[in-house]
Design an enzyme around this catalytic site. Sequence first.
Site, PDB file in Angstrom:
ATOM      1  N   LYS A 125       0.865  -1.185   0.000  1.00  0.00           N
ATOM      2  CA  LYS A 125       0.000   0.000   0.000  1.00  0.00           C
ATOM      3  C   LYS A 125       0.897   1.230   0.000  1.00  0.00           C
ATOM      4  CE  LYS A 125      -4.133   1.956   2.060  1.00  0.00           C
ATOM      5  NZ  LYS A 125      -3.743   3.348   2.088  1.00  0.00           N
ATOM      6  N   CYS A 418      30.710  19.915  30.202  1.00  0.00           N
ATOM      7  CA  CYS A 418      30.379  18.521  29.920  1.00  0.00           C
ATOM      8  C   CYS A 418      29.654  17.910  31.123  1.00  0.00           C
ATOM      9  CB  CYS A 418      31.654  17.741  29.627  1.00  0.00           C
ATOM     10  SG  CYS A 418      31.392  15.963  29.517  1.00  0.00           S
TER      11      CYS A 418
HETATM   12  S1  IVH Z   1      -6.744  -0.186  -4.630  1.00  0.00           S
HETATM   13  C1  IVH Z   1     -11.003  -0.360  -4.841  1.00  0.00           C
HETATM   14  N1  IVH Z   1      -4.188  -0.697  -4.358  1.00  0.00           N
HETATM   15  O1  IVH Z   1      -4.961   3.512  -0.809  1.00  0.00           O
HETATM   16  C2  IVH Z   1      -9.648  -0.230  -4.334  1.00  0.00           C
HETATM   17  N2  IVH Z   1      -5.034   1.316  -3.426  1.00  0.00           N
HETATM   18  O2  IVH Z   1      -7.137   3.542   1.093  1.00  0.00           O
HETATM   19  C3  IVH Z   1      -9.080   1.114  -4.537  1.00  0.00           C
HETATM   20  N3  IVH Z   1      -3.334   2.722  -2.355  1.00  0.00           N
HETATM   21  O3  IVH Z   1      -7.032   5.682  -2.604  1.00  0.00           O
HETATM   22  C4  IVH Z   1      -7.679   1.259  -4.239  1.00  0.00           C
HETATM   23  N4  IVH Z   1      -1.638   1.403  -2.763  1.00  0.00           N
HETATM   24  O4  IVH Z   1      -4.477   5.933  -2.847  1.00  0.00           O
HETATM   25  C5  IVH Z   1      -5.180   0.161  -4.090  1.00  0.00           C
HETATM   26  N5  IVH Z   1      -1.937  -1.263  -4.194  1.00  0.00           N
HETATM   27  C6  IVH Z   1      -2.937  -0.402  -3.957  1.00  0.00           C
HETATM   28  C7  IVH Z   1      -2.733   0.814  -3.260  1.00  0.00           C
HETATM   29  C8  IVH Z   1      -3.805   1.648  -3.015  1.00  0.00           C
HETATM   30  C9  IVH Z   1      -2.022   2.541  -2.219  1.00  0.00           C
HETATM   31  C10 IVH Z   1      -4.071   3.888  -1.825  1.00  0.00           C
HETATM   32  C11 IVH Z   1      -4.912   4.603  -2.853  1.00  0.00           C
HETATM   33  C12 IVH Z   1      -6.305   4.523  -2.355  1.00  0.00           C
HETATM   34  C13 IVH Z   1      -6.107   4.314  -0.898  1.00  0.00           C
HETATM   35  C14 IVH Z   1      -7.293   3.628  -0.282  1.00  0.00           C
END
Ligand code: IVH
Length: 677
Positions: A125, A418
């Site tokens: 993420k 010190c």
């Molecule tokens: S999928 C329906 N995949 O996390 C799913 N989001 O909390 C939509 N994000 O707005 C998002 N890495 O900015 C997805 N591998 C990833 C992600 C990711 C970061 C962020 C993205 C999203 C937020 C949601």
Amino acid sequence: MSETKSDEGVVRLDPGRIKALRDEIRRHNRLYYVDDNPELPDGSYDRLFQELQALEAEHPELITAESPTQRVGDVPLDAFSQVEHEVPMLSLGNVFTDEDLAEFDRRVRDRLEGVESLEYCAEPKLDGLAISLLYENGKFTRSATRGDGRTGENITQNARTIKSIPLQLHGDDVPAVLEVRGEVYMPKAGFAKMNAELAARDEKTFVNPRNAAAGSLRVLDSRITATRPLTMYCYAVGRVEGGELPEGQFELLQQLKTWGLRVGPEVQKVNGVAGLQAYYRDIGERRESLPYEIDGVVYKVNRFDWQRELGFVSRAPRWATAHKFPAQEEITLLRSVDFQVGRTGALTPTARLEPVFVGGVTVSNATLHNIGEIRRKDVRIGDTVVVRRAGDVIPEVVRAIIERRPVDAVEIELPTECPECGSAVEQPEGEAVARCSGGLVCAAQRKAALQHFASRKALDVEGLGDKLVEQLVEADKVKTPADLFRLTADDYAGMERMGKKSATKLVAALNKAKITTLGRFLFSLGISNVGESTASALAEHFGDLPALSEATEEQLIEVADVGPIVAAHVHAFFAEPRNQQVISDLQALGLEWPVAESTNRGDSLVGKVFVITGTLPDMTRDDAKALIVGQGGKVTGSVSKKTDYLLAGEAAGSKLEKAEALGVEVISANDLLNMLP
Ligand code: IVH
């Protein structure tokens, strides 16, 4: 050449050349920015690029929006226009614990009725911001931020400047309309470099890579975006028309890659809760070493038909969730600051905090690094501060939240003495670190100072190793270097693994070490920033100790290689009466440096460059070096055409081969002695 000059001097263009160049440059862009697997050296790429730029400059009518040259940004906008997302850009639910995760998986399987174990696509993420990219007939036509999920901002001009976003998709199976989604982020390295550059120009820096990415993407002047190290990983498709997509998330990402879109290398298909947990742990362990910041991982039911069956609740899909890592940054109250003296004398400020849970543990102490950092960040006692604990790294105070500063916040004062030994604290101008100047007397520095004092390039006391020094200090037998010469063989024999015989040997070695050179002696004092060569430069310049220890900073700066910081350290060291006391104790105990050193000096080897290799008979390489340097010669590390002599001993290896190949004269230690006057 792409153009031919006819007799009249009119330039005629080979129309195929522009296309060939663009295709070739696009291919290399893909290899470099998307696949992280460049094929060409930078110089060759630049030549292709310059050729295309030159052709386009002569034929502006042939420039298209998809040309690889069109990434430098455009005139600033007054405002961003709005973009409606035809398919909303969703957010994700969260799980934090193993129980939450098992519960998520169970709910999904219940809904799918009878699925025993589910296949998931697991992804990092990324901590950036979500955007969409619209491709029509393979051409990049629009980009938008997520905004509130229904409408976002049109950032097409800015997105164009991000090199890993293809302006034209690759392949003949690209759908007529494809809207791709993913995260724009700033890699850690790029962030650090950019912030350093901003700071050097006295411009405002960003607090973290996420803010930097947002701040760089959401500016009205796309020429600014073009200078920022942004990149993107794609993770979803919003709209598709006139084309086929694979049946699952993981397979979709592989397909996106073939079209030239960038997809993260950490994406994996895993099975069931056990697979998800293993992925979470693996990525968690590697979090610090990943080149980008992440705040967790995302799990998606891999099969699209099942995703459709599961659907959504409010704004989040039922088929996906984020598994968050513990936050690495939290805010808390700075109650007080203590200074701790390190083994090299550096005073490190430690923040005493209102305990806070961060990075998976409760933190009540954090480093403020040094007094320079405190001043730069303007942190005060009573401030609400951001504390960061990343992986196993020592927790640190990142910054103060100035908006929350109470009126009675107090500035942090550097102690003048010190806290360990009471010697004066010094902070040369231009130095961020403050230090205790009592190098020879300070308990905090004792072990390191004594170990250095006895080390090979200092007084070279044979048999007095680091372990023994540690024991002597811990047993409180030795406080200063002078004490080493006061102990008897009987005293030494009382130490662990020290027989009578080795103790006698050690005392003999100490006696032998008493006859030294001024340069070695100065080096052995462990004055900060005074290395071997600075020590011998000082010795040579001042000739003897009294002149040196009375020198002003201005006089010290006259020595070649000595700058204001070294001068300040040397001056502070000799200004501390307790250091002076130890030096006169040492002299009273018989330590001396016969001034013979200077009579050894000459200029018979001025201009000659030596390299030394192999084991020399009867002398160390350092001895040989001293002889050469004493006669004005130079010793370097590697053989080149500029080398005059290779001084080779036993078991000389590749340097000998190289010298022979280059026709450099090879001499023995004996030859060297014969060269001396
Ligand atoms: S999928 C329906 N995949 O996390 C799913 N989001 O909390 C939509 N994000 O707005 C998002 N890495 O900015 C997805 N591998 C990833 C992600 C990711 C970061 C962020 C993205 C999203 C937020 C949601």
